[in-house]
Design a protein around this motif. Structure first.
Motif, PDB file in Angstrom:
ATOM      1  N   PRO A  68       0.830  -1.212   0.000  1.00 56.22           N
ATOM      2  CA  PRO A  68       0.000   0.000   0.000  1.00 56.22           C
ATOM      3  C   PRO A  68       0.864   1.261   0.000  1.00 56.22           C
ATOM      4  CG  PRO A  68      -0.799  -1.594   1.608  1.00 56.22           C
ATOM      5  CD  PRO A  68       0.502  -2.125   1.101  1.00 56.22           C
ATOM      6  N   GLY A  69       0.494   2.178  -0.818  1.00 57.90           N
ATOM      7  CA  GLY A  69       1.199   3.449  -0.877  1.00 57.90           C
ATOM      8  C   GLY A  69       2.325   3.514  -1.883  1.00 57.90           C
ATOM      9  N   LEU A  70       2.934   2.354  -2.231  1.00 58.60           N
ATOM     10  CA  LEU A  70       4.068   2.402  -3.152  1.00 58.60           C
ATOM     11  C   LEU A  70       3.633   2.806  -4.554  1.00 58.60           C
ATOM     12  CD1 LEU A  70       6.999   2.082  -3.870  1.00 58.60           C
ATOM     13  CD2 LEU A  70       6.632  -0.397  -4.100  1.00 58.60           C
ATOM     14  N   LEU A  71       2.490   2.293  -5.006  1.00 54.22           N
ATOM     15  CA  LEU A  71       2.033   2.644  -6.363  1.00 54.22           C
ATOM     16  C   LEU A  71       1.815   4.148  -6.474  1.00 54.22           C
ATOM     17  CD1 LEU A  71       1.232   1.636  -9.158  1.00 54.22           C
ATOM     18  CD2 LEU A  71      -1.112   1.361  -8.293  1.00 54.22           C
ATOM     19  N   ASP A  72       1.226   4.741  -5.452  1.00 57.17           N
ATOM     20  CA  ASP A  72       1.027   6.198  -5.463  1.00 57.17           C
ATOM     21  C   ASP A  72       2.369   6.926  -5.496  1.00 57.17           C
ATOM     22  OD1 ASP A  72      -1.698   5.917  -5.411  1.00 57.17           O
ATOM     23  OD2 ASP A  72      -1.866   6.132  -3.229  1.00 57.17           O
ATOM     24  N   ALA A  73       3.351   6.420  -4.739  1.00 61.56           N
ATOM     25  CA  ALA A  73       4.666   7.052  -4.713  1.00 61.56           C
ATOM     26  C   ALA A  73       5.356   6.946  -6.070  1.00 61.56           C
ATOM     27  CB  ALA A  73       5.531   6.408  -3.631  1.00 61.56           C
ATOM     28  N   LEU A  74       5.188   5.810  -6.741  1.00 61.75           N
ATOM     29  CA  LEU A  74       5.792   5.635  -8.061  1.00 61.75           C
ATOM     30  C   LEU A  74       5.152   6.570  -9.076  1.00 61.75           C
ATOM     31  CD1 LEU A  74       6.069   1.728  -8.184  1.00 61.75           C
ATOM     32  CD2 LEU A  74       7.899   3.374  -7.725  1.00 61.75           C
ATOM     33  N   ARG A  75       3.836   6.692  -9.011  1.00 62.98           N
ATOM     34  CA  ARG A  75       3.150   7.594  -9.942  1.00 62.98           C
ATOM     35  C   ARG A  75       3.521   9.047  -9.667  1.00 62.98           C
ATOM     36  NH1 ARG A  75      -2.510   4.170  -9.829  1.00 62.98           N
ATOM     37  NH2 ARG A  75      -2.094   2.931 -11.721  1.00 62.98           N
ATOM     38  N   ALA A  76       3.725   9.363  -8.414  1.00 67.40           N
ATOM     39  CA  ALA A  76       4.160  10.717  -8.085  1.00 67.40           C
ATOM     40  C   ALA A  76       5.571  10.975  -8.602  1.00 67.40           C
ATOM     41  CB  ALA A  76       4.110  10.922  -6.569  1.00 67.40           C
ATOM     42  N   ALA A  77       6.390   9.919  -8.618  1.00 72.23           N
ATOM     43  CA  ALA A  77       7.786  10.074  -9.043  1.00 72.23           C
ATOM     44  C   ALA A  77       7.910  10.252 -10.549  1.00 72.23           C
ATOM     45  CB  ALA A  77       8.597   8.858  -8.595  1.00 72.23           C
ATOM     46  N   VAL A  78       7.144   9.481 -11.341  1.00 70.54           N
ATOM     47  CA  VAL A  78       7.352   9.488 -12.800  1.00 70.54           C
ATOM     48  C   VAL A  78       6.112   9.910 -13.578  1.00 70.54           C
ATOM     49  CG1 VAL A  78       9.081   7.668 -12.586  1.00 70.54           C
ATOM     50  CG2 VAL A  78       6.719   7.048 -13.107  1.00 70.54           C
ATOM     51  N   GLY A  79       5.009  10.149 -12.892  1.00 73.05           N
ATOM     52  CA  GLY A  79       3.762  10.458 -13.589  1.00 73.05           C
ATOM     53  C   GLY A  79       2.977   9.200 -13.870  1.00 73.05           C
ATOM     54  N   PRO A  80       1.657   9.294 -13.938  1.00 73.93           N
ATOM     55  CA  PRO A  80       0.830   8.095 -14.128  1.00 73.93           C
ATOM     56  C   PRO A  80       1.118   7.372 -15.444  1.00 73.93           C
ATOM     57  CG  PRO A  80      -0.491  10.096 -14.348  1.00 73.93           C
ATOM     58  CD  PRO A  80       0.835  10.511 -13.799  1.00 73.93           C
ATOM     59  N   GLY A  81       1.537   8.102 -16.477  1.00 75.38           N
ATOM     60  CA  GLY A  81       1.842   7.455 -17.757  1.00 75.38           C
ATOM     61  C   GLY A  81       3.136   6.685 -17.752  1.00 75.38           C
ATOM     62  N   GLY A  82       3.881   6.720 -16.658  1.00 75.96           N
ATOM     63  CA  GLY A  82       5.145   6.000 -16.577  1.00 75.96           C
ATOM     64  C   GLY A  82       5.099   4.789 -15.676  1.00 75.96           C
ATOM     65  N   VAL A  83       3.893   4.368 -15.266  1.00 73.74           N
ATOM     66  CA  VAL A  83       3.753   3.208 -14.386  1.00 73.74           C
ATOM     67  C   VAL A  83       2.734   2.248 -14.987  1.00 73.74           C
ATOM     68  CG1 VAL A  83       3.154   2.397 -12.072  1.00 73.74           C
ATOM     69  CG2 VAL A  83       4.278   4.618 -12.358  1.00 73.74           C
ATOM     70  N   ALA A  84       3.096   0.983 -15.081  1.00 78.63           N
ATOM     71  CA  ALA A  84       2.175  -0.043 -15.582  1.00 78.63           C
ATOM     72  C   ALA A  84       2.079  -1.191 -14.602  1.00 78.63           C
ATOM     73  CB  ALA A  84       2.656  -0.574 -16.936  1.00 78.63           C
ATOM     74  N   VAL A  85       0.862  -1.630 -14.334  1.00 77.96           N
ATOM     75  CA  VAL A  85       0.650  -2.831 -13.538  1.00 77.96           C
ATOM     76  C   VAL A  85      -0.320  -3.790 -14.221  1.00 77.96           C
ATOM     77  CG1 VAL A  85       1.250  -1.870 -11.287  1.00 77.96           C
ATOM     78  CG2 VAL A  85      -1.060  -1.578 -12.174  1.00 77.96           C
ATOM     79  N   ASP A  86      -0.844  -3.405 -15.363  1.00 68.46           N
ATOM     80  CA  ASP A  86      -1.705  -4.299 -16.128  1.00 68.46           C
ATOM     81  C   ASP A  86      -0.898  -5.535 -16.536  1.00 68.46           C
ATOM     82  OD1 ASP A  86      -2.827  -5.470 -18.656  1.00 68.46           O
ATOM     83  OD2 ASP A  86      -4.386  -3.985 -18.240  1.00 68.46           O
ATOM     84  N   PRO A  87      -1.399  -6.739 -16.281  1.00 71.09           N
ATOM     85  CA  PRO A  87      -0.607  -7.948 -16.560  1.00 71.09           C
ATOM     86  C   PRO A  87      -0.249  -8.115 -18.025  1.00 71.09           C
ATOM     87  CG  PRO A  87      -2.888  -8.505 -16.009  1.00 71.09           C
ATOM     88  CD  PRO A  87      -2.713  -7.068 -15.671  1.00 71.09           C
ATOM     89  N   ASP A  88      -1.078  -7.627 -18.937  1.00 72.31           N
ATOM     90  CA  ASP A  88      -0.748  -7.735 -20.356  1.00 72.31           C
ATOM     91  C   ASP A  88       0.462  -6.883 -20.704  1.00 72.31           C
ATOM     92  OD1 ASP A  88      -2.818  -9.488 -20.848  1.00 72.31           O
ATOM     93  OD2 ASP A  88      -4.250  -7.888 -21.317  1.00 72.31           O
TER      94      ASP A  88
END
Length: 485
Positions: free
Chosen positions: A25-45
């Motif tokens: 919890p919280g790490l995904l938000d921190a990653l998106r804050a670090a690089v922007g939402p377009g720079g984080v993927a968690v979709d399995p495909d």
């Protein structure tokens, strides 16, 4: 909508394993804050496509997230967030590696560096370039060639591999015999450490011996000690158009004798490659062109080039031709025609493509003394016969770095097991001939046991001490090269 921005963090980590590999919890938000939402993927495909490199036998996990930073500050922020959460990081480039070093770890963050793809500076007066890790090797070579300069390291995948991956594995290539491997072209680095601090190593000067050589420590460390975000690379004057030699032999022993004869003669061609009969036949079948025209397919072929230029280059290749003939070459040809030279060299580069048409392939990487090239080829032929797999041997004869490539049926578990045994037996044969288990591909997740045997318990303890000092939590690419236990 950007698929990276639309990912759902609650989806399973992999369609194949059905397990959940979600982030704390919280790490995904921190990653998106670090690089922007377009720079984080968690979709399995999306994350599944970043699970492994080109080594099919190396184990691979499922990333908890794939993160694509665009600058050093973002990388540092990602590293700090992952350190606080205790989540590992696997740095990755284009995925052209052949050791599993870029393979994902279950639940870890795969840090993909391909968006950091700028050539920041080309300094013609000092013959250097400053680049980000996502720059493709070929793109740098072309950019500096337009200025009369030359970046020497040229892995076979140079048209799509990235410099960050080249640095992480200390990649080699066809020109190593004259110009060395990647580390020989590195003046300095910018590296994000496990603390999130940014370290600068090396310098822009030709010489410099102040302190430990941290640059060479980081190059080849496979992302286990830090994340490379910038490199200062040494350039050379653009070489002259090459002269090319091809020589055919009725035995691998004769070809090996020609290589050692060239060394004794003091010849340092810009390229000296070897192909065995299996490789030659595969390329001829794939291209529909006989490499030597009406000549019978030889047991081994040497390809040499000189970039000394003009009469000097021709003289060097004619000298090499005399060495080959003295060793028993049944055919030889020297040309300064660029089209003919490119055609001959393309045949060498086409080997893997040709072998792909025969089945799944697996490339080994073993470097032996140049006097042991022929015995290694003989050992590969014996292992192929005993294990029931195809083994085609190509390699950089000038420095003894051979790439026996296995072809097998990936749908047949027994054949996969045979390929794995053959792979291991070839490494053992190479070390018994006085060689090393990797000349340029690295250890990754496929050769850890072989590294431990090669460097011994004291060497392994030193590796672990360095790792512990720079990465005390063990979060950088865990499982690559060696275990901490």
């Amino acid at each position: 909508m950007d698929v990276l921005a639309a990912a759902d963090p609650t989806l399973p980590g992999s369609p194949a394993d059905g397990r959940r590999h979600t982030l704390p919890p919280g790490l995904l938000d921190a990653l998106r804050a670090a690089v922007g939402p377009g720079g984080v993927a968690v979709d399995p495909d999306v994350t599944a496509s970043y699970a492994r490199d080109m080594m099919p036998l190396a184990p691979a996990g499922t990333p908890g997230a794939v993160v694509l930073p665009t600058d050093t500050g973002q990388v540092a922020a990602v590293v700090r967030a992952c350190a606080e959460a205790g989540v590992p990081i696997v740095p990755r480039g284009a995925g052209s590696g052949l050791s599993g070093a870029a393979n994902a770890v279950d639940g870890a963050v795969t840090l993909v560096m391909t968006r950091m793809d700028a050539i920041l500076e080309v300094d013609e007066a000092n013959r250097l370039a400053v680049v980000q890790p996502g720059v493709v090797n070929r793109d740098l070579r072309r950019a500096v060639e337009s200025r009369g300069l030359f970046y020497a390291p040229d892995p076979s995948s140079y048209d799509w591999c990235t410099l960050g991956g080249n640095l992480s594995t200390n990649a080699g290539g066809l020109c190593c015999v004259k110009y060395g491997v990647t580390t020989d072209a590195v003046l300095g680095l910018q590296v994000v450490l496990a603390s999130g601090e940014v370290l600068r190593t090396g310098r822009r000067t030709v010489k410099g011996v102040a302190g430990y050589d941290l640059t060479r420590l980081i190059v080849g460390s496979e992302g286990t000690l830090g994340v490379i975000t910038e490199a200062t690379l040494s350039l050379r004057p653009l070489p002259a158009a090459p002269c090319t030699l091809v020589a055919a032999f009725s035995s691998a022993e004769q070809a090996g004798a020609a290589v050692t004869g060239a060394v004794r003669a003091g010849l340092v061609p810009s390229l000296l490659e070897i192909m065995d009969a299996t490789s030659i036949t595969a390329v001829e079948r794939h291209t529909g062109v006989r490499m030597l025209g009406d000549e019978d397919t030889p047991a081994a072929l040497l390809l040499g080039q000189s970039d000394a230029g003009g009469a000097l280059g021709m003289a060097e290749m004619e000298h090499l031709e005399r060495v080959c003939l003295a060793a028993g070459a049944v055919f030889s040809f020297v040309t300064d025609d660029l089209a003919e030279g490119r055609m001959l060299l393309q045949a060498r580069r086409d080997v893997l493509t040709a072998l792909e048409t025969l089945g799944s392939w697996l490339t080994d990487d073993v470097c032996v003394p140049r006097t042991a090239i022929a015995p290694l080829i003989a050992a590969c032929a014996r292992i192929a016969a005993e294990e029931g797999v195809v083994v085609a041997v190509v390699g950089h004869a000038g420095d003894g770095n051979m790439h026996p490539t296995l072809v097998y049926d990936a749908a047949d578990p027994a054949h996969v097991a045979a390929a794995h045994r053959a792979f291991d037996r070839i490494l053992t044969a190479g070390t018994e001939l006085g060689g090393t288990v990797t000349g340029e591909h690295g250890i990754g997740r496929i050769k850890q046991d072989f590294l431990a045997r090669e460097i011994g318990p004291v060497g392994l303890s030193v590796h672990r001490a360095i790792k512990a000092a720079l990465d005390p939590q063990g979060l950088f690419n865990p499982g690559s090269m060696f275990s901490m236990r």
